[in-house]
Motif scaffolding. Structure first.
Motif, PDB file in Angstrom:
ATOM      1  N   PHE A  36       0.844  -1.188   0.000  1.00  0.00           N
ATOM      2  CA  PHE A  36       0.000   0.000   0.000  1.00  0.00           C
ATOM      3  C   PHE A  36       0.886   1.247   0.000  1.00  0.00           C
ATOM      4  O   PHE A  36       1.570   1.534   0.985  1.00  0.00           O
ATOM      5  CB  PHE A  36      -0.886   0.052   1.255  1.00  0.00           C
ATOM      6  CG  PHE A  36      -1.960  -0.987   1.321  1.00  0.00           C
ATOM      7  CD1 PHE A  36      -3.142  -0.836   0.615  1.00  0.00           C
ATOM      8  CD2 PHE A  36      -1.802  -2.115   2.118  1.00  0.00           C
ATOM      9  CE1 PHE A  36      -4.161  -1.785   0.704  1.00  0.00           C
ATOM     10  CE2 PHE A  36      -2.808  -3.067   2.208  1.00  0.00           C
ATOM     11  CZ  PHE A  36      -3.997  -2.908   1.494  1.00  0.00           C
ATOM     12  N   ASP A  37       0.866   1.996  -1.086  1.00  0.00           N
ATOM     13  CA  ASP A  37       1.493   3.319  -1.133  1.00  0.00           C
ATOM     14  C   ASP A  37       0.524   4.195  -1.912  1.00  0.00           C
ATOM     15  O   ASP A  37       0.695   4.447  -3.103  1.00  0.00           O
ATOM     16  CB  ASP A  37       2.859   3.258  -1.813  1.00  0.00           C
ATOM     17  CG  ASP A  37       3.605   4.584  -1.738  1.00  0.00           C
ATOM     18  OD1 ASP A  37       3.022   5.570  -1.234  1.00  0.00           O
ATOM     19  OD2 ASP A  37       4.764   4.653  -2.187  1.00  0.00           O
ATOM     20  N   VAL A  38      -0.536   4.636  -1.241  1.00  0.00           N
ATOM     21  CA  VAL A  38      -1.682   5.233  -1.922  1.00  0.00           C
ATOM     22  C   VAL A  38      -1.918   6.675  -1.471  1.00  0.00           C
ATOM     23  O   VAL A  38      -3.062   7.121  -1.315  1.00  0.00           O
ATOM     24  CB  VAL A  38      -2.941   4.364  -1.736  1.00  0.00           C
ATOM     25  CG1 VAL A  38      -2.808   3.077  -2.527  1.00  0.00           C
ATOM     26  CG2 VAL A  38      -3.222   4.037  -0.270  1.00  0.00           C
ATOM     27  N   GLU A  39      -0.816   7.386  -1.250  1.00  0.00           N
ATOM     28  CA  GLU A  39      -0.845   8.838  -1.087  1.00  0.00           C
ATOM     29  C   GLU A  39      -1.830   9.309  -0.021  1.00  0.00           C
ATOM     30  O   GLU A  39      -2.664  10.178  -0.247  1.00  0.00           O
ATOM     31  CB  GLU A  39      -1.167   9.500  -2.429  1.00  0.00           C
ATOM     32  CG  GLU A  39      -0.199   9.166  -3.544  1.00  0.00           C
ATOM     33  CD  GLU A  39       1.228   9.625  -3.238  1.00  0.00           C
ATOM     34  OE1 GLU A  39       1.390  10.679  -2.596  1.00  0.00           O
ATOM     35  OE2 GLU A  39       2.171   8.914  -3.652  1.00  0.00           O
ATOM     36  N   GLY A  40      -1.689   8.729   1.165  1.00  0.00           N
ATOM     37  CA  GLY A  40      -2.472   9.203   2.299  1.00  0.00           C
ATOM     38  C   GLY A  40      -3.797   8.516   2.503  1.00  0.00           C
ATOM     39  O   GLY A  40      -4.496   8.808   3.481  1.00  0.00           O
ATOM     40  N   ASP A  41      -4.172   7.605   1.610  1.00  0.00           N
ATOM     41  CA  ASP A  41      -5.443   6.897   1.740  1.00  0.00           C
ATOM     42  C   ASP A  41      -5.250   5.459   2.214  1.00  0.00           C
ATOM     43  O   ASP A  41      -6.117   4.603   1.998  1.00  0.00           O
ATOM     44  CB  ASP A  41      -6.183   6.926   0.403  1.00  0.00           C
ATOM     45  CG  ASP A  41      -6.622   8.331   0.036  1.00  0.00           C
ATOM     46  OD1 ASP A  41      -7.467   8.900   0.746  1.00  0.00           O
ATOM     47  OD2 ASP A  41      -6.096   8.884  -0.939  1.00  0.00           O
TER      48      ASP A  41
END
Length: 360
Positions: free
Chosen positions: A291-296
């Protein structure tokens, strides 16, 4: 220790920013909120040009040094480029130097007040970490966020080789790469795990990045790779996609920054549970999810509840986008099932970006 903002309030030195852009905006806003004056701004050679930032003329480092002498330099951007880090060391050797921690997303600043209000939760996190390096990494990350002193980051940088050895998988496993960008992490994990991966699901919401991802998949000839132009979140459907001026795109829309930008597009959103049902129900080995989903990340994990309960996937989760990530991400995962081992690592680069939780 007094946080960096308290220290800056009490200095007699001139305060000079290094860098412009989104990070400088956030740091400048916090300084103004605290009543702290910014005396100058400089940029790296080649980025000076004839311009102003927030009404202050941008100059070179040499010019700023000549004008201000013994100054405090606040770095306002992130980088892992060797030439930038070399220049940082030159500046550190000649000045009092800090890299204030401001969140990539959201508006929560990790200052003394935040630390005091969340001390018990942070202690619970420390007690739940599985190895001594994780505990040291967490302590240093907190010290860095409070002080802005990058020495704390340097002390706990892990090597790429050590980081890649943290999570092992069985034969006939699947990788679900959430936030696949242009295929860079697919390249990494296919190198690390090789033939153990039977299938690679690469999800990327941004259309520009997805075109690069699709091109990479096509040119690689690796039929295991299934690119999907979609974001991941807590439910299937469609959502607004916000563009964060060079730092990626995200779904949240709940920070002051998001209120000041135009939505980039409407994007398809899927849950990990639905992805697993469609693409991984026949997988006999492990499910590895990045998971690397920009703060989500929290919402993406909440869309993975059934998979976590029933399959206990191995998780690699970025925890640097929001200052609440340290507390909320482990709380959500452990709230679904408690039998995960939890570790944290910080990869080389400034500031504390590329910091990740590892659940297995």
């Amino acid at each position: 220790m007094p946080d960096i903002w308290t220290k800056l309030k009490n200095t007699n030195k001139k305060i000079v920013l290094y860098g412009t852009g989104n990070g400088a905006d956030k740091i400048m806003n916090k300084l103004i909120e605290e009543g702290i004056k910014v005396d100058g701004i400089f940029a790296s050679d080649g980025f000076v040009r004839d311009r102003e930032f927030r009404g202050i003329k941008v100059q070179s480092y040499a010019s700023a040094k000549e004008q201000f002498g013994d100054m405090i330099v606040l770095m306002c951007f992130g980088s892992s480029r060797p030439e930038v880090l070399e220049f940082v060391e030159k500046i550190r050797g000649e000045n009092e130097f800090y890299l204030p921690d401001v969140p990539v997303y959201g508006d929560v600043i990790f200052d003394d007040s935040y630390y005091e209000n969340n001390k018990e939760e942070l202690l619970l996190l420390e007690n739940g970490l599985s190895d001594s390096l994780s505990k040291k990494t967490l302590k240093n990350l907190i010290d860095y966020k409070l002080s802005g002193d990058i020495k704390y980051l340097y002390e706990v940088e892990t090597t790429l080789e050590e980081e890649e050895s943290l999570i092992d998988i069985k034969e006939h496993s699947v990788l679900i790469d959430c936030g696949a960008y242009n295929g860079d992490t697919v390249r990494k994990y296919t190198r690390v795990y090789g033939s153990k991966l039977d299938r690679i699901i690469a999800l990327e919401p941004d259309k520009r990045s997805f075109r690069k991802l699709q091109k990479f998949a096509d040119e690689s000839g690796d039929r295991r790779i299934i690119p999907i132009n979609s974001a991941v979140s807590v439910e299937d459907g469609e959502m607004h996609l916000f563009d964060n001026t060079g730092r990626g795109v995200h779904l949240s829309g709940n920070s002051q920054h998001d209120q000041n930008v135009t939505t980039n597009a409407i994007t398809e959103v899927v849950t990990i549970d639905s992805i697993v049902e469609k693409y991984a129900s026949d997988i006999e080995g492990d499910i590895l999810i990045k998971f690397d989903v920009e703060g989500d990340e929290v919402n993406a994990i909440k869309g993975c509840i059934d998979t976590i309960r029933n399959r206990k996937p191995k998780l690699i989760v970025s925890c640097y986008h929001r200052n609440d990530d340290f507390i909320t991400i482990p709380s959500v995962v452990k709230g679904i099932r408690e039998d995960y081992r939890l570790r944290i690592r910080h990869l080389p680069g400034l500031p504390s970006w590329d910091t990740q939780f590892y659940f297995d």
